[in-house]
Enzyme design. Structure first.
Site, short mmCIF file in Angstrom:
data_model
loop_
_atom_site.label_atom_id
_atom_site.label_comp_id
_atom_site.label_asym_id
_atom_site.label_seq_id
_atom_site.Cartn_x
_atom_site.Cartn_y
_atom_site.Cartn_z
N GLY A 208 0.83 -1.20 0.00
CA GLY A 208 0.00 0.00 0.00
C GLY A 208 0.86 1.24 0.00
O GLY A 208 2.09 1.17 0.04
N GLU A 209 0.19 2.39 -0.04
CA GLU A 209 0.90 3.67 -0.01
C GLU A 209 1.62 3.85 1.32
O GLU A 209 2.63 4.52 1.43
CB GLU A 209 -0.15 4.79 -0.21
CG GLU A 209 0.45 6.14 -0.45
CD GLU A 209 -0.62 7.23 -0.57
OE1 GLU A 209 -0.26 8.39 -0.33
OE2 GLU A 209 -1.78 6.92 -0.88
N ALA A 212 3.24 -2.38 3.85
CA ALA A 212 2.89 -3.67 3.23
C ALA A 212 1.64 -4.27 3.87
O ALA A 212 1.29 -3.97 5.01
CB ALA A 212 4.06 -4.64 3.39
N LYS A 226 -2.34 -5.20 7.80
CA LYS A 226 -1.86 -3.96 7.17
C LYS A 226 -0.85 -3.33 8.13
O LYS A 226 -1.18 -3.07 9.29
CB LYS A 226 -3.03 -3.02 6.93
CG LYS A 226 -2.66 -1.74 6.18
CD LYS A 226 -3.77 -0.70 6.25
CE LYS A 226 -4.90 -1.04 5.31
NZ LYS A 226 -5.93 0.04 5.30
N ASP A 316 -14.53 7.23 0.22
CA ASP A 316 -13.54 6.69 -0.73
C ASP A 316 -14.05 5.37 -1.32
O ASP A 316 -13.31 4.41 -1.44
CB ASP A 316 -12.20 6.48 -0.02
CG ASP A 316 -11.04 6.29 -1.00
OD1 ASP A 316 -11.22 6.58 -2.21
OD2 ASP A 316 -9.96 5.86 -0.57
N ARG A 320 -11.62 -0.60 -6.07
CA ARG A 320 -10.32 -0.97 -5.48
C ARG A 320 -10.42 -1.15 -3.97
O ARG A 320 -9.59 -1.80 -3.35
CB ARG A 320 -9.25 0.08 -5.82
CG ARG A 320 -9.50 1.42 -5.19
CD ARG A 320 -8.51 2.51 -5.52
NE ARG A 320 -8.96 3.78 -4.96
CZ ARG A 320 -9.82 4.60 -5.55
NH1 ARG A 320 -10.29 4.30 -6.76
NH2 ARG A 320 -10.20 5.72 -4.98
N ASN A 321 -11.45 -0.53 -3.36
CA ASN A 321 -11.65 -0.62 -1.91
C ASN A 321 -12.76 -1.59 -1.53
O ASN A 321 -13.31 -1.51 -0.44
CB ASN A 321 -11.95 0.77 -1.34
CG ASN A 321 -10.73 1.67 -1.35
OD1 ASN A 321 -9.60 1.18 -1.35
ND2 ASN A 321 -10.93 2.97 -1.39
N ASP A 334 -11.26 -0.45 3.62
CA ASP A 334 -10.55 0.84 3.61
C ASP A 334 -11.40 1.98 4.14
O ASP A 334 -11.92 2.79 3.40
CB ASP A 334 -10.00 1.17 2.22
CG ASP A 334 -8.72 0.43 1.97
OD1 ASP A 334 -7.66 0.99 2.26
OD2 ASP A 334 -8.77 -0.73 1.54
#
Length: 467
Positions: A208-209, A212, A226, A316, A320-321, A334
């Site tokens: 992830g941003e 890991a 996470k 958000d 992808r989430n 997320d």
């Protein structure tokens, strides 16, 4: 009068509970526990009013009487909760000495260095004095003695609380900054703090941003972890964790708890099939039919309806989430931007292609801005994971959407579903439907789709009849 058992909420596997009293002499097959122990529900039982549960400390399993347990309580959203209550920011050496009075061996705090900007100072009481250790920030790591290096302050404090190393004494007692509460203490009290020694780390499944994500096993359950190593980011993610402790729904990724060890580790159920956008892209039309697409759309809608009922705004929502479980159920994840307040106060980079015009322009977030995002997510689902607004720059998307432009229907998208996308994209937020209305309309669309006898619709196999 309603019988007590009917009032008992049914608990799903994985629900965390707290024992209301002692059960020291269990019958054969039952689980022993003491008041305040944390237990995890493993399964329902054929014995009325009982569940099969696992003890969070011993790992033993057995039957428990549901009336003797209560569900683990959620954490209150509290801005004073801190992962680093011992961090006092930019204060001088003499101020630090004043705060560490009366001097006790091992009493400590950390401050920002005024003389060396970017560095920190660890201030420790020992033998009636306060010793100041400069913490040098070098090559993205922190060090006091240039032999022991740390990724972050949490990691450093954890190390020196267990080992004396090159400092005068082990760190025994943090001096809390006024107005802060220890997140570690609150997480521990409410049962959300997990034990690092019970976690078996597996392979990395994503980068992830902020760090890991890896697969693991926690007391026999497969989990995703996470990891957030940066202090500031970890503190921000505490907000996500706090929100997740309040949420229990089959279409939301479930939080098991957090681990504080070399940063923050958020432990959730493992969603083996990854995120929805990649799931759709890697399978495509030849594998996934419209019934399955509707199933995913309905899953997400039900998860969002639950958030709506809790007056929570996700902010958000995108494919992808959304993660897909082993048995093909889509769950919203997320919750990093999820808030009770409807204004962005934290200069986040907003996902322009998914964000409603009023949220981009005036920072007005609401369930209705989530509905706009859900319309874009529907488009992603029925285009099999294509990027929304193909071939358009972010600037162009912003300008054209504000001017009334809306995406065309994806290829072979049912007309009823495209109609739903369009009402999600109404310019006026009040004209967009609530999630419970969207769910009703989607259920109608599912009813229109007929499967041939015995055809499967959620396991990745295309039905014989299509839709």
């Amino acid at each position: 009068m309603i019988p007590l058992l009917l009032l008992q909420m049914s608990w799903a596997a994985g629900t965390q509970c707290v024992a209301k009293g002692d059960h020291r002499k269990p019958k054969p097959g039952e689980l022993a526990y003491q008041k305040g122990d944390f237990l995890t529900i493993v399964d329902t039982s054929t014995k009325k009013g009982y569940y099969k549960a696992r003890h969070n400390t011993t790992g033993e399993e057995g039957l428990v009487n549901s009336t003797k347990l209560r569900e683990r309580e959620a954490l209150r959203v509290d801005p004073s909760l801190s992962l680093m209550p011992w961090f006092h920011g930019k204060i001088s050496g003499p101020e630090a000495v004043g705060k560490l009075q009366p001097a006790e061996d091992g009493l400590f705090l950390v401050r920002e260095s005024i003389r060396h900007p970017g560095d920190y100072v660890l201030c420790v009481s020992f033998s009636g004095e306060v010793i100041h250790y400069r913490v040098i920030y070098q090559d993205n790591k922190l060090t006091i003695d240039k032999t022991q290096y740390f990724y972050n302050l949490i990691d450093m404090i954890e190390f020196y609380s267990k080992h004396k190393g090159s400092i005068a004494t082990t760190l025994l007692k943090p001096k809390q900054k006024q107005g802060t509460k220890s997140a570690e203490l609150e997480l521990s009290k409410t049962g959300w703090l997990l034990d690092i020694t019970k976690l078996k780390q597996g392979e990395t499944i994503g980068e992830g941003e902020f760090g890991a994500v890896y697969e693991g096993e926690y007391m026999g359950q497969r989990v995703a972890v996470k990891t957030i190593k940066c202090d500031v980011t970890a503190q921000a993610f505490l907000q996500e964790t706090t929100v997740m402790t309040k949420l229990q729904h089959k279409n939301l990724v479930r939080l098991l708890g957090v681990i504080l060890h070399k940063g923050l580790h958020i432990v959730t159920e493992l969603m083996t099939k990854g995120n929805l956008v990649n799931f759709l892209r890697t399978r495509g039309r030849s594998v996934i039919n419209s019934v399955q697409l509707l199933g995913f759309a309905l899953d997400v809608c039900e998860g969002m309806e639950y958030l709506e009922s809790k007056k929570l705004v996700h902010r958000d929502l995108a494919a992808r989430n959304v993660l897909v479980s082993d048995d093909g159920v889509a769950k919203v994840s997320d919750f990093g931007l999820t808030k009770l307040d409807l204004k962005v106060s934290d200069n986040v980079k907003l996902p322009i292609k998914w964000t409603a015009p009023e949220a981009l322009k005036k920072e007005k977030f609401s369930t209705k801005s989530d509905v706009w995002s859900y319309g874009v997510l529907l488009w992603e689902i029925f285009s099999y994971g294509r990027q929304p607004y193909p071939k358009m720059s972010l600037k162009e998307v912003k300008e054209r959407v504000e001017g009334g432009y809306r995406m065309e229907a994806p290829e072979e998208c049912p007309s009823g579903v495209y109609a739903l996308m369009k009402i999600c994209w109404e310019q006026e937020p009040r004209r967009r439907p609530a999630f419970h209305k969207l769910r009703e309309k989607l259920e109608g669309e599912v009813g229109k789709c007929s499967l041939s006898p015995g055809a499967e619709c959620r396991d990745g196999i295309r039905s014989a009849s299509g839709c």
